[in-house]
Motif scaffolding. Structure first.
Motif, PDB file in Angstrom:
ATOM      1  N   PRO A  58       0.855  -1.192   0.000  1.00  0.00           N
ATOM      2  CA  PRO A  58       0.000   0.000   0.000  1.00  0.00           C
ATOM      3  C   PRO A  58       0.888   1.239   0.000  1.00  0.00           C
ATOM      4  O   PRO A  58       1.789   1.358   0.845  1.00  0.00           O
ATOM      5  CB  PRO A  58      -0.777  -0.137   1.317  1.00  0.00           C
ATOM      6  CG  PRO A  58       0.124  -0.919   2.217  1.00  0.00           C
ATOM      7  CD  PRO A  58       0.971  -1.799   1.348  1.00  0.00           C
ATOM      8  N   GLU A  61      -0.663   8.027  -1.844  1.00  0.00           N
ATOM      9  CA  GLU A  61      -0.941   8.621  -3.155  1.00  0.00           C
ATOM     10  C   GLU A  61      -0.059   9.824  -3.450  1.00  0.00           C
ATOM     11  O   GLU A  61       0.300  10.056  -4.615  1.00  0.00           O
ATOM     12  CB  GLU A  61      -2.409   9.039  -3.232  1.00  0.00           C
ATOM     13  CG  GLU A  61      -3.379   7.869  -3.252  1.00  0.00           C
ATOM     14  CD  GLU A  61      -4.827   8.326  -3.164  1.00  0.00           C
ATOM     15  OE1 GLU A  61      -5.664   7.705  -3.836  1.00  0.00           O
ATOM     16  OE2 GLU A  61      -5.107   9.303  -2.433  1.00  0.00           O
ATOM     17  N   VAL A  81      -3.176   4.583  -1.142  1.00  0.00           N
ATOM     18  CA  VAL A  81      -3.843   4.999   0.097  1.00  0.00           C
ATOM     19  C   VAL A  81      -3.635   6.499   0.251  1.00  0.00           C
ATOM     20  O   VAL A  81      -2.689   7.064  -0.302  1.00  0.00           O
ATOM     21  CB  VAL A  81      -3.291   4.246   1.327  1.00  0.00           C
ATOM     22  CG1 VAL A  81      -3.552   2.753   1.215  1.00  0.00           C
ATOM     23  CG2 VAL A  81      -1.806   4.507   1.509  1.00  0.00           C
ATOM     24  N   ALA A 109      -3.568   3.699   7.495  1.00  0.00           N
ATOM     25  CA  ALA A 109      -4.230   3.499   6.203  1.00  0.00           C
ATOM     26  C   ALA A 109      -5.710   3.206   6.437  1.00  0.00           C
ATOM     27  O   ALA A 109      -6.096   2.746   7.507  1.00  0.00           O
ATOM     28  CB  ALA A 109      -3.577   2.341   5.451  1.00  0.00           C
ATOM     29  N   PRO A 110      -6.553   3.460   5.437  1.00  0.00           N
ATOM     30  CA  PRO A 110      -7.973   3.119   5.574  1.00  0.00           C
ATOM     31  C   PRO A 110      -8.167   1.653   5.917  1.00  0.00           C
ATOM     32  O   PRO A 110      -7.379   0.783   5.507  1.00  0.00           O
ATOM     33  CB  PRO A 110      -8.542   3.447   4.185  1.00  0.00           C
ATOM     34  CG  PRO A 110      -7.614   4.460   3.623  1.00  0.00           C
ATOM     35  CD  PRO A 110      -6.258   4.104   4.141  1.00  0.00           C
ATOM     36  N   THR A 113      -7.806  -1.278   3.444  1.00  0.00           N
ATOM     37  CA  THR A 113      -6.513  -1.503   2.796  1.00  0.00           C
ATOM     38  C   THR A 113      -6.037  -2.935   2.973  1.00  0.00           C
ATOM     39  O   THR A 113      -5.529  -3.561   2.036  1.00  0.00           O
ATOM     40  CB  THR A 113      -5.457  -0.541   3.373  1.00  0.00           C
ATOM     41  OG1 THR A 113      -5.866   0.808   3.125  1.00  0.00           O
ATOM     42  CG2 THR A 113      -4.090  -0.793   2.755  1.00  0.00           C
TER      43      THR A 113
END
Length: 305
Positions: A58, A61, A81, A109-110, A113
């Motif tokens: 991950p 961005e 992410v 992270a969300p 993920t």
């Protein structure tokens, strides 16, 4: 194919100077920055040596384009992410033969993920000859993420390697990791055993298979479940940057296991030689071309435990 998972990737910067004078200002050459994280480094070394690999991670961005650009033609599955990547800084002092590393912990992270990471591995299980789960775990990730990845591959009959620390080392063992590669300090912290052999046996009692223990300048120890203990030592201490030595050792072990070879001597020799060859390179994620010659310089000894 050898698939690596890096739960906590980073942009790694290396600064090289003669000597660090704490509290003073230094003028240095530009830092060398590259896409990193332990599993990414493993994939880099494997690709350098011609082994088929894919890296799953991950990636923030904000830095995704730079990360992709630096990876180049190394196959990867990068899951975007929000936000930036964590950063790490290695300060290499050439005169002192010393490297200081500053690692950010990472960002949350969300929640979804980690399901995406598991799905990325699950969808490739039929093509994987070895799964490597390597490196730290970012804040907010499930405590079970390393064990979940190991169990996913283990259940499918895929050999697994985990290079983890703390509780993740123990849960990876319980999930049936085929190989664990802690260093001496990580092993002691996870098991409470100061003696590396006792620590390795504790991990095996929890469910792990082969244990490779990095001993720094003292070489590497391999502890299989058959009651023997193997040791690999080089004929000289190599000067250089040891930052990526553990990752290169994992790559070496994965290259042997991924080829279907389970011989402890072959795994230990390749891992120790590639780890030593990484010390001769300025940045983590690569090994010196003389790695085969270094392997011939190793001495392997064995004893019963």
């Amino acid at each position: 194919m050898i698939l690596t998972v890096t739960a906590n990737p980073a942009l790694d910067s290396t600064v090289t100077l003669d000597e660090l004078d704490l509290g003073e200002t230094h003028r240095v050459a530009p830092a060398v920055t590259r896409a990193g994280g332990k599993g990414i480094n493993v994939a880099r070394v494997l690709a350098q040596r011609g082994f088929a690999t894919v890296a799953v991670a991950p990636v923030g961005e904000d830095d995704l384009a730079e990360f992709e650009r630096d990876l180049g033609d190394i196959p990867s599955v990068l899951l975007p992410v929000p936000g930036p990547l964590r950063r790490s800084m290695a300060i290499v002092e050439t005169s002192a033969g010393r490297t200081t590393v500053l690692n950010e912990t990472g960002r949350i992270a969300p929640e979804g993920t980690w399901s995406l990471v598991l799905d990325a591995v699950r969808s490739r299980l039929s093509d994987i000859r070895c799964l490597v789960v390597s490196g730290s775990i970012p804040p907010g990730a499930p405590d079970s993420i390393v064990a979940d990845l190991v169990a996913l591959a283990h259940t499918a009959g895929v050999p697994t390697i985990a290079d983890a620390s703390g509780s993740h080392l123990l849960t990876a063992a319980a999930a049936g990791a085929g190989l664990l590669k802690p260093n001496r300090r990580e092993l002691a912290e996870a098991t409470g055993e100061a003696d590396p052999l006792a620590g390795a046996r504790a991990l095996q009692a929890a469910g792990a298979g082969l244990i490779l223990v990095s001993l720094g300048e003292d070489g590497m120890m391999a502890v299989p479940r058959d009651g023997t203990v193997w040791r690999a030592t080089l004929d000289a201490v190599l000067p250089g940057n040891p930052t990526g030595a553990g990752d290169a050792a994992v790559a070496g072990a994965a290259s042997v296991i991924g080829a279907g070879v389970g011989d402890v001597r072959a795994i230990l020799s390749r891992a120790a030689a590639w780890g030593a060859a990484a010390v001769l390179e300025p940045q983590a994620g690569s090994i010196h071309p003389d790695c085969d010659a270094l392997e011939r310089r190793l001495t392997l000894t064995t004893r019963s435990s």
